[in-house]
Design a protein around this motif. Structure first.
Motif, short mmCIF file in Angstrom:
data_model
loop_
_atom_site.label_atom_id
_atom_site.label_comp_id
_atom_site.label_asym_id
_atom_site.label_seq_id
_atom_site.Cartn_x
_atom_site.Cartn_y
_atom_site.Cartn_z
N THR A 11 0.80 -0.97 -0.26
CA THR A 11 -0.02 -0.33 -0.48
C THR A 11 1.31 1.13 -0.20
O THR A 11 2.25 1.12 0.15
N CYS A 12 -0.05 2.67 0.33
CA CYS A 12 1.06 3.57 -0.03
C CYS A 12 0.61 4.66 0.91
O CYS A 12 -0.61 4.28 1.47
N PHE A 13 0.99 6.05 1.25
CA PHE A 13 0.40 6.72 2.11
C PHE A 13 -0.08 7.67 1.11
O PHE A 13 0.92 8.03 0.51
N HIS A 14 -1.28 7.50 1.12
CA HIS A 14 -1.69 8.00 -0.32
C HIS A 14 -2.07 10.09 0.89
O HIS A 14 -2.74 10.83 -0.42
N ARG A 15 -2.24 10.05 1.33
CA ARG A 15 -2.20 11.47 2.03
C ARG A 15 -1.44 12.04 3.02
O ARG A 15 -2.05 11.20 3.95
N ILE A 16 -0.69 13.32 2.89
CA ILE A 16 0.43 14.22 3.69
C ILE A 16 0.25 15.66 3.50
O ILE A 16 -0.30 16.26 2.48
N ILE A 17 -0.45 15.07 5.43
CA ILE A 17 -0.54 17.22 5.91
C ILE A 17 0.89 17.29 6.22
O ILE A 17 0.79 17.33 7.21
N LYS A 18 2.11 17.80 5.49
CA LYS A 18 3.29 18.31 6.78
C LYS A 18 2.80 19.29 7.91
O LYS A 18 1.29 20.24 7.53
N GLU A 43 -7.71 19.25 -1.38
CA GLU A 43 -6.97 19.64 -0.92
C GLU A 43 -5.98 19.83 -1.07
O GLU A 43 -5.18 18.65 -1.35
N ALA A 44 -5.16 19.67 -0.61
CA ALA A 44 -3.44 20.00 -0.59
C ALA A 44 -3.03 18.70 0.31
O ALA A 44 -1.71 19.16 1.24
N SER A 45 -2.46 17.42 -0.38
CA SER A 45 -2.68 16.11 0.53
C SER A 45 -1.88 15.08 -0.04
O SER A 45 -1.62 13.76 0.55
N LYS A 46 -2.53 15.19 -1.72
CA LYS A 46 -1.70 14.04 -2.57
C LYS A 46 -0.01 14.02 -2.74
O LYS A 46 0.40 14.97 -3.88
#
Length: 169
Positions: free
Chosen positions: A42-49, A149-152
């Motif tokens: 799988t992967c990390f699909h949503r990332i928000i620093k 959302e700026a998360s992709k």
């Protein structure tokens, strides 16, 4: 015997300790999924620093299903185990939809203080090794997701495997 989870990612490894005292069913569910290889590939699909990195969606194994990433699960949901543990940097918690009892396999690891989630999401462990990897993943360049959302993530941050091992192994 106390156990930990080793999340091997394309950016390095992170080790988590569990909190079965406050979220026994959630810990059991995560360990069951990890032991069956559910998270592998799988992967990390949503990332928000500064907030969190989210993964655990089985649909992320297939790039063709990218439009529905974030909606997948194991085929069941678990009852929320909201507790007094704080959502601070390094804490792992279950992702869910609007319904409190809708968590299944998706999880997030906090990349900062997210106290507004306290007692509303099930925190069930924390990072004991690999803070540098968390920082590296959280710093991944992102673009707007389908919702705006700026998360992709612009590049894939893969979960190679999640292993459950004896603490200190």
């Amino acid at each position: 015997m106390s156990e930990t989870a080793i999340i091997k990612t394309t950016e390095g490894d992170m080790t988590l300790e569990f909190w079965p005292d406050v979220a026994p069913k959630t810990v059991e569910n995560f360990k069951k999924l990890a032991s069956s290889g559910f998270y592998d590939g799988t992967c990390f699909h949503r990332i928000i620093k500064g907030f969190m990195i989210q993964g655990g969606d089985p649909l992320t194994k297939e790039p063709a299903k990218e439009h529905s990433w974030g909606t997948g699960g194991p085929g069941w949901q678990i009852k929320a185990e909201f507790n007094e543990r704080k959502h601070q940097r390094g804490v792992i918690s279950m992702a869910r939809s609007a319904s409190p009892d809708s968590a299944g396999s998706q999880f997030f690891i906090c990349d900062g203080d997210a106290s507004f989630l306290d007692r509303q999401y099930t925190a069930f462990g924390k990072l004991i090794k690999g803070e540098d990897v968390l920082a590296k993943i959280a710093s991944t360049q992102v673009k707007a997701s389908g919702s705006g959302e700026a998360s992709k993530p612009v590049k894939r941050v893969g979960v190679v495997s999640v292993s459950i091992v004896a603490a200190g192994a």
